[in-house]
Design a protein around this motif. Structure first.
Motif, PDB file in Angstrom:
ATOM      1  N   ILE A 194      29.795 -16.496  24.950  1.00  0.00           N
ATOM      2  CA  ILE A 194      28.835 -15.932  25.904  1.00  0.00           C
ATOM      3  C   ILE A 194      27.617 -16.842  25.955  1.00  0.00           C
ATOM      4  O   ILE A 194      27.168 -17.359  24.926  1.00  0.00           O
ATOM      5  CB  ILE A 194      28.441 -14.505  25.459  1.00  0.00           C
ATOM      6  CG1 ILE A 194      29.668 -13.593  25.471  1.00  0.00           C
ATOM      7  CG2 ILE A 194      27.326 -13.938  26.345  1.00  0.00           C
ATOM      8  CD1 ILE A 194      29.626 -12.499  24.436  1.00  0.00           C
ATOM      9  N   SER A 195      27.068 -17.035  27.153  1.00  0.00           N
ATOM     10  CA  SER A 195      25.888 -17.877  27.332  1.00  0.00           C
ATOM     11  C   SER A 195      24.693 -16.999  27.680  1.00  0.00           C
ATOM     12  O   SER A 195      24.755 -16.186  28.606  1.00  0.00           O
ATOM     13  CB  SER A 195      26.134 -18.891  28.451  1.00  0.00           C
ATOM     14  OG  SER A 195      25.030 -19.768  28.594  1.00  0.00           O
ATOM     15  N   ALA A 196      23.601 -17.145  26.925  1.00  0.00           N
ATOM     16  CA  ALA A 196      22.384 -16.376  27.160  1.00  0.00           C
ATOM     17  C   ALA A 196      21.194 -17.320  27.229  1.00  0.00           C
ATOM     18  O   ALA A 196      21.206 -18.400  26.634  1.00  0.00           O
ATOM     19  CB  ALA A 196      22.168 -15.346  26.044  1.00  0.00           C
ATOM     20  N   GLY A 197      20.162 -16.921  27.967  1.00  0.00           N
ATOM     21  CA  GLY A 197      18.971 -17.753  28.044  1.00  0.00           C
ATOM     22  C   GLY A 197      17.746 -16.917  28.353  1.00  0.00           C
ATOM     23  O   GLY A 197      17.848 -15.832  28.944  1.00  0.00           O
ATOM     24  N   ILE A 198      16.583 -17.427  27.963  1.00  0.00           N
ATOM     25  CA  ILE A 198      15.310 -16.750  28.186  1.00  0.00           C
ATOM     26  C   ILE A 198      14.417 -17.646  29.030  1.00  0.00           C
ATOM     27  O   ILE A 198      14.363 -18.857  28.812  1.00  0.00           O
ATOM     28  CB  ILE A 198      14.615 -16.406  26.861  1.00  0.00           C
ATOM     29  CG1 ILE A 198      15.522 -15.554  25.967  1.00  0.00           C
ATOM     30  CG2 ILE A 198      13.283 -15.694  27.087  1.00  0.00           C
ATOM     31  CD1 ILE A 198      15.827 -16.170  24.650  1.00  0.00           C
ATOM     32  N   CYS A 199      13.698 -17.042  30.005  1.00  0.00           N
ATOM     33  CA  CYS A 199      12.753 -17.751  30.852  1.00  0.00           C
ATOM     34  C   CYS A 199      13.478 -18.877  31.624  1.00  0.00           C
ATOM     35  O   CYS A 199      14.514 -18.633  32.219  1.00  0.00           O
ATOM     36  CB  CYS A 199      11.579 -18.264  30.031  1.00  0.00           C
ATOM     37  SG  CYS A 199      10.208 -18.924  31.004  1.00  0.00           S
ATOM     38  N   MET A 200      12.977 -20.115  31.592  1.00  0.00           N
ATOM     39  CA  MET A 200      13.690 -21.201  32.261  1.00  0.00           C
ATOM     40  C   MET A 200      15.057 -21.410  31.634  1.00  0.00           C
ATOM     41  O   MET A 200      15.992 -21.870  32.295  1.00  0.00           O
ATOM     42  CB  MET A 200      12.873 -22.490  32.215  1.00  0.00           C
ATOM     43  CG  MET A 200      11.754 -22.526  33.249  1.00  0.00           C
ATOM     44  SD  MET A 200      10.871 -24.103  33.320  1.00  0.00           S
ATOM     45  CE  MET A 200      12.096 -25.143  34.110  1.00  0.00           C
ATOM     46  N   GLY A 207       6.619  -9.160  35.692  1.00  0.00           N
ATOM     47  CA  GLY A 207       6.927 -10.577  35.516  1.00  0.00           C
ATOM     48  C   GLY A 207       6.621 -11.394  36.765  1.00  0.00           C
ATOM     49  O   GLY A 207       6.008 -10.907  37.725  1.00  0.00           O
ATOM     50  N   TYR A 208       7.073 -12.640  36.760  1.00  0.00           N
ATOM     51  CA  TYR A 208       6.787 -13.569  37.843  1.00  0.00           C
ATOM     52  C   TYR A 208       7.888 -13.555  38.902  1.00  0.00           C
ATOM     53  O   TYR A 208       9.070 -13.565  38.565  1.00  0.00           O
ATOM     54  CB  TYR A 208       6.635 -14.993  37.296  1.00  0.00           C
ATOM     55  CG  TYR A 208       5.596 -15.108  36.209  1.00  0.00           C
ATOM     56  CD1 TYR A 208       4.247 -14.960  36.507  1.00  0.00           C
ATOM     57  CD2 TYR A 208       5.962 -15.346  34.892  1.00  0.00           C
ATOM     58  CE1 TYR A 208       3.282 -15.047  35.512  1.00  0.00           C
ATOM     59  CE2 TYR A 208       5.000 -15.442  33.889  1.00  0.00           C
ATOM     60  CZ  TYR A 208       3.668 -15.286  34.202  1.00  0.00           C
ATOM     61  OH  TYR A 208       2.714 -15.370  33.224  1.00  0.00           O
ATOM     62  N   SER A 209       7.496 -13.526  40.162  1.00  0.00           N
ATOM     63  CA  SER A 209       8.432 -13.634  41.295  1.00  0.00           C
ATOM     64  C   SER A 209       9.620 -12.694  41.146  1.00  0.00           C
ATOM     65  O   SER A 209      10.783 -13.102  41.232  1.00  0.00           O
ATOM     66  CB  SER A 209       8.922 -15.076  41.427  1.00  0.00           C
ATOM     67  OG  SER A 209       7.845 -15.969  41.595  1.00  0.00           O
ATOM     68  N   SER A 216      14.426 -12.182  30.913  1.00  0.00           N
ATOM     69  CA  SER A 216      13.097 -12.566  31.404  1.00  0.00           C
ATOM     70  C   SER A 216      13.157 -13.895  32.163  1.00  0.00           C
ATOM     71  O   SER A 216      12.413 -14.823  31.868  1.00  0.00           O
ATOM     72  CB  SER A 216      12.101 -12.656  30.235  1.00  0.00           C
ATOM     73  OG  SER A 216      10.773 -12.591  30.694  1.00  0.00           O
ATOM     74  N   PRO A 217      14.033 -13.993  33.164  1.00  0.00           N
ATOM     75  CA  PRO A 217      14.257 -15.289  33.812  1.00  0.00           C
ATOM     76  C   PRO A 217      13.054 -15.782  34.617  1.00  0.00           C
ATOM     77  O   PRO A 217      12.390 -15.006  35.299  1.00  0.00           O
ATOM     78  CB  PRO A 217      15.450 -15.014  34.735  1.00  0.00           C
ATOM     79  CG  PRO A 217      15.408 -13.549  34.982  1.00  0.00           C
ATOM     80  CD  PRO A 217      14.867 -12.927  33.735  1.00  0.00           C
TER      81      PRO A 217
END
Length: 315
Positions: free
Chosen positions: A113-119, A259-261, A141-142
């Motif tokens: 599984i691939s996970a990421g935070i912000c950018m 959050g942003y946008s 929190s992308p």
């Protein structure tokens, strides 16, 4: 084969000829001979594995997944040009992280599984979108609009293109000579306020800092390699471009209502062509609250794991 124990292990793996350092978490309930589902956690821009990526990796490990938080090239304990926030390089690092997990006898290669935070959420989507090895993607929190927001801070897209057109030949010359220039990532000092900053950079003060901040760790540096700017400033990197190549797989997103946008975040979610997807909006929160505050991190991890279990991706 390296000896791994339950808890946190410091590991190394190769990416494009460079050695990357990561923290691999083996769940405390792991039994010898088992194969577990595994999650790669991609950190936010400028971040290192000891910050929010490591926190989420640890929390997912408490849910019985094997997890990996790593430093991309040039950051923390990894080799490479220092502080070079190159999205395309980080996407490649992610793919090599999947390969590394596949090589571990403790990992079920059918449950990566691939996970990421912000950018890092955008990078995680970009890296996993067309990758058959990855069975689900988690975006937390992308921050997906750097290609819009950063040029705005410097007078707009047209002015930015003119500036980059003038500076690119100079940048390439110095790069050939091995000379690099660095700029502050977060405006932490008074004089830095003279430099144009995005709303996100200003908000980063909440998490990053020199003392008494949640993201204050020795391996984090408040500087970015100036040479990466053209990727984002000119729109060469845009996470929205990877949606069309997304292979149908479960997709989970969690974002802050403050959050942003957020309109763009919801557009991104709606455009991802996944039959099984879930969006979680965290009330009364800011973008950086989701980095570290237990009242947000725990529900996100709980909901993400429930979603994965519903899609037969239990650890």
């Amino acid at each position: 084969m390296e000896k791994l124990t339950t808890g946190r292990n410091t590991v190394c793996f190769e990416s494009d000829g460079f050695k990357l350092e990561g923290h691999l978490f083996i769940p405390e309930d792991y039994k010898e001979g088992e194969k577990r589902g595994a999650i790669v956690v991609t950190r936010p821009a400028s971040g290192v594995k000891e910050q929010t990526a490591g926190l989420y990796a640890e929390k997912f490990a408490e849910k019985s997944y094997i997890t990996l938080a790593f430093d991309p090239k040039g950051y923390g304990g990894s080799e490479g040009v220092p502080q070079m926030e190159d999205p395309f390089s980080i996407i490649s690092d992610n793919k090599n992280a999947y390969k590394y997990l596949q090589s571990l006898q403790q990992v079920d290669a059918n449950k990566i599984i691939s996970a990421g935070i912000c950018m890092g959420a955008g990078h995680a989507v970009a890296a996993s979108s067309d990758d058959q090895r990855v069975k689900a993607t988690l975006a937390i929190s992308p921050y997906l609009t750097s290609q819009i927001d950063y040029p705005k801070a410097f007078g707009g897209r047209m002015l930015t293109k003119i500036m980059m057109g003038i500076s690119d030949p100079i940048i390439k010359l110095f790069k050939m000579l091995g000379v690099y220039f660095y700029i502050p990532i977060v405006p932490l000092k008074k004089w830095m306020e003279l430099i144009p900053a995005t709303e996100t950079q200003t908000g980063m003060k909440q998490y990053y800092g020199y003392e008494n901040k949640p993201g204050s760790v020795p391996s984090w540096k408040n500087k970015g390699n100036f040479y990466h700017a053209s990727y984002i400033m000119t729109g060469k990197y845009n996470p929205f471009n990877y949606i069309k190549g997304f292979i149908n797989k479960p997709f989970f997103m969690a974002y802050a209502d403050g959050g942003y946008s957020t309109d763009k975040i919801e557009q991104f979610y709606n455009d991802v062509p996944a039959d099984e997807k879930f969006i979680m909006v965290c009330p009364n929160s800011t973008h950086f609250d989701l980095y570290y505050k237990p009242e947000f991190v725990k529900p996100i991890v709980d909901q993400a794991c429930e979603f994965l279990n519903q899609n037969n991706l239990n650890p």
